[in-house]
Design a protein around this motif. Structure first.
Motif, PDB file in Angstrom:
ATOM      1  N   ILE A  13       0.846  -1.192   0.000  1.00  0.00           N
ATOM      2  CA  ILE A  13       0.000   0.000   0.000  1.00  0.00           C
ATOM      3  C   ILE A  13       0.876   1.234   0.000  1.00  0.00           C
ATOM      4  O   ILE A  13       2.071   1.167   0.305  1.00  0.00           O
ATOM      5  CB  ILE A  13      -0.952   0.040   1.222  1.00  0.00           C
ATOM      6  CG1 ILE A  13      -0.149   0.087   2.524  1.00  0.00           C
ATOM      7  CG2 ILE A  13      -1.922  -1.128   1.201  1.00  0.00           C
ATOM      8  CD1 ILE A  13      -1.001   0.337   3.760  1.00  0.00           C
ATOM      9  N   GLU A  14       0.267   2.367  -0.335  1.00  0.00           N
ATOM     10  CA  GLU A  14       0.991   3.627  -0.267  1.00  0.00           C
ATOM     11  C   GLU A  14       0.820   4.212   1.133  1.00  0.00           C
ATOM     12  O   GLU A  14      -0.165   3.937   1.824  1.00  0.00           O
ATOM     13  CB  GLU A  14       0.463   4.591  -1.321  1.00  0.00           C
ATOM     14  CG  GLU A  14       0.735   4.118  -2.745  1.00  0.00           C
ATOM     15  CD  GLU A  14       0.258   5.120  -3.783  1.00  0.00           C
ATOM     16  OE1 GLU A  14       0.599   4.940  -4.961  1.00  0.00           O
ATOM     17  OE2 GLU A  14      -0.456   6.064  -3.409  1.00  0.00           O
ATOM     18  N   LYS A  15       1.807   5.022   1.528  1.00  0.00           N
ATOM     19  CA  LYS A  15       1.695   5.654   2.852  1.00  0.00           C
ATOM     20  C   LYS A  15       0.428   6.498   2.897  1.00  0.00           C
ATOM     21  O   LYS A  15      -0.026   7.032   1.888  1.00  0.00           O
ATOM     22  CB  LYS A  15       2.935   6.483   3.166  1.00  0.00           C
ATOM     23  CG  LYS A  15       3.221   7.589   2.215  1.00  0.00           C
ATOM     24  CD  LYS A  15       4.522   8.294   2.608  1.00  0.00           C
ATOM     25  CE  LYS A  15       4.828   9.417   1.617  1.00  0.00           C
ATOM     26  NZ  LYS A  15       6.122  10.077   1.944  1.00  0.00           N
ATOM     27  N   ARG A  16      -0.113   6.555   4.086  1.00  0.00           N
ATOM     28  CA  ARG A  16      -1.359   7.260   4.392  1.00  0.00           C
ATOM     29  C   ARG A  16      -2.614   6.465   4.022  1.00  0.00           C
ATOM     30  O   ARG A  16      -3.713   6.872   4.362  1.00  0.00           O
ATOM     31  CB  ARG A  16      -1.423   8.667   3.773  1.00  0.00           C
ATOM     32  CG  ARG A  16      -0.448   9.641   4.418  1.00  0.00           C
ATOM     33  CD  ARG A  16      -0.677  11.063   3.896  1.00  0.00           C
ATOM     34  NE  ARG A  16      -0.226  11.176   2.512  1.00  0.00           N
ATOM     35  CZ  ARG A  16       1.016  11.460   2.165  1.00  0.00           C
ATOM     36  NH1 ARG A  16       1.945  11.628   3.096  1.00  0.00           N
ATOM     37  NH2 ARG A  16       1.353  11.582   0.894  1.00  0.00           N
ATOM     38  N   GLN A  17      -2.435   5.328   3.327  1.00  0.00           N
ATOM     39  CA  GLN A  17      -3.602   4.486   3.058  1.00  0.00           C
ATOM     40  C   GLN A  17      -3.898   3.639   4.291  1.00  0.00           C
ATOM     41  O   GLN A  17      -3.119   3.588   5.244  1.00  0.00           O
ATOM     42  CB  GLN A  17      -3.345   3.581   1.849  1.00  0.00           C
ATOM     43  CG  GLN A  17      -3.419   4.291   0.517  1.00  0.00           C
ATOM     44  CD  GLN A  17      -3.339   3.333  -0.657  1.00  0.00           C
ATOM     45  OE1 GLN A  17      -2.614   2.339  -0.628  1.00  0.00           O
ATOM     46  NE2 GLN A  17      -4.089   3.629  -1.715  1.00  0.00           N
ATOM     47  N   LEU A  84       5.628   4.581   6.465  1.00  0.00           N
ATOM     48  CA  LEU A  84       6.682   3.735   5.872  1.00  0.00           C
ATOM     49  C   LEU A  84       7.230   2.740   6.900  1.00  0.00           C
ATOM     50  O   LEU A  84       7.510   1.583   6.558  1.00  0.00           O
ATOM     51  CB  LEU A  84       7.818   4.605   5.323  1.00  0.00           C
ATOM     52  CG  LEU A  84       7.470   5.530   4.163  1.00  0.00           C
ATOM     53  CD1 LEU A  84       8.686   6.393   3.796  1.00  0.00           C
ATOM     54  CD2 LEU A  84       6.993   4.745   2.944  1.00  0.00           C
ATOM     55  N   SER A  87       6.126  -1.025   7.603  1.00  0.00           N
ATOM     56  CA  SER A  87       6.500  -2.176   6.763  1.00  0.00           C
ATOM     57  C   SER A  87       7.100  -3.265   7.651  1.00  0.00           C
ATOM     58  O   SER A  87       8.092  -3.044   8.340  1.00  0.00           O
ATOM     59  CB  SER A  87       7.517  -1.746   5.701  1.00  0.00           C
ATOM     60  OG  SER A  87       6.941  -0.847   4.784  1.00  0.00           O
ATOM     61  N   THR A 112       4.110  -4.095   2.937  1.00  0.00           N
ATOM     62  CA  THR A 112       5.088  -3.140   2.406  1.00  0.00           C
ATOM     63  C   THR A 112       4.372  -1.821   2.178  1.00  0.00           C
ATOM     64  O   THR A 112       3.366  -1.770   1.459  1.00  0.00           O
ATOM     65  CB  THR A 112       5.699  -3.630   1.084  1.00  0.00           C
ATOM     66  OG1 THR A 112       6.304  -4.899   1.289  1.00  0.00           O
ATOM     67  CG2 THR A 112       6.742  -2.650   0.576  1.00  0.00           C
ATOM     68  N   VAL A 113       4.871  -0.762   2.821  1.00  0.00           N
ATOM     69  CA  VAL A 113       4.311   0.569   2.660  1.00  0.00           C
ATOM     70  C   VAL A 113       5.285   1.379   1.802  1.00  0.00           C
ATOM     71  O   VAL A 113       6.466   1.505   2.148  1.00  0.00           O
ATOM     72  CB  VAL A 113       4.085   1.255   4.014  1.00  0.00           C
ATOM     73  CG1 VAL A 113       3.438   2.617   3.810  1.00  0.00           C
ATOM     74  CG2 VAL A 113       3.210   0.387   4.908  1.00  0.00           C
ATOM     75  N   VAL A 114       4.795   1.886   0.688  1.00  0.00           N
ATOM     76  CA  VAL A 114       5.676   2.626  -0.235  1.00  0.00           C
ATOM     77  C   VAL A 114       5.280   4.092  -0.318  1.00  0.00           C
ATOM     78  O   VAL A 114       4.160   4.467   0.083  1.00  0.00           O
ATOM     79  CB  VAL A 114       5.652   1.991  -1.639  1.00  0.00           C
ATOM     80  CG1 VAL A 114       6.188   0.579  -1.590  1.00  0.00           C
ATOM     81  CG2 VAL A 114       4.247   2.020  -2.227  1.00  0.00           C
TER      82      VAL A 114
END
Lengths: 114, 112
Positions: A13-17, A84, A87, A112-114
């Motif tokens: 996922i993306e950060k803040r999600q 981030l 993760s 994994t946070v991207v």
């Protein structure tokens, strides 16, 4: 005997999600744990349930993490919003009665946070 | 408080022995040992309760010295299957607090 089931196995996922993990413990196990394991480190206890009550959540970042165990069986762990540094592999474990005996671990969810 | 494990990593040849130590700064009620292979979940090895008992499991045994707040895991005549990361988990306090805190682990690699 069926083991501890977790899903999903992987999540990116993306950060803040936000993200949610699910755990189904071994039938009859009163105690359920959620651990966070960062690469190369030991599992860190986030929260411990006894049936559907919280025994310990002292290391759960409550501003972004939440967990529940409805009806004393399945449990969900949620992160909102993700950072981030979240993760990690999130491990669910269960035992018949607390630290008196063996804890059985699920395969974990690799986040994994991207 | 997180228990301290030593050494951090060990490389052995098949058939050699190894000792992994676990120590705590606070009184312990029980010590739990787990092994985790790469990409897999931790698997239970044994629990030692306050009382200084020693336990064995095939060629893997452990001791618990509550006065020194230490436990040691002994692997005798190591096999390739013993490779993995070993974690000790401690339950502390003068009374049971029912919470298991894991150390950072000891990586064990067995060479043929």
């Amino acid at each position: 005997e069926a083991g501890v089931a977790q899903s999903p196995r992987y999540k990116i996922i993306e950060k803040r999600q936000s993200v949610a993990f699910w755990c189904n413990p071994i039938s009859g196990h009163a105690t359920l744990y959620w651990y966070q394991q960062i690469l190369g480190q030991g599992p860190k206890l986030l929260i411990q349930f006894q049936n559907n009550g919280v025994v310990d959540d002292s290391q759960l970042p409550k501003d972004r993490f939440s967990a529940e165990r409805l009806k004393g069986v399945d449990s969900t762990l949620k992160i909102q919003p993700a950072k981030l540094e979240d993760s990690a592999v999130y491990l669910c474990a269960s035992s018949l009665q607390g630290a008196y005996g063996e804890a059985f671990f699920g395969q974990g969810t690799r986040l994994t946070v991207v | 408080q997180q228990p301290v494990q030593s050494p951090q990593a060990v490389i052995l040849r098949e058939g050699e022995d190894a000792v992994i130590n676990c120590s705590s700064s606070k009184a312990l009620y029980s010590v739990h040992w787990y092994r985790q292979k790469h990409g897999e979940a931790p698997v239970f090895l044994m629990i030692l309760l306050k009382g200084g008992e020693q336990k064995g499991h095939d060629k893997i045994s452990a001791s618990f010295n509550e006065k020194k707040q230490q436990s040691s895991l002994y692997l005798t005549a190591s096999q390739l299957s013993y490779s993995g990361t070993y974690f000790c988990g401690t339950e502390g306090g003068r009374h049971r607090d029912d919470k298991i805190i894991f150390g950072k682990g000891t990586r064990l690699h067995i060479l043929p």
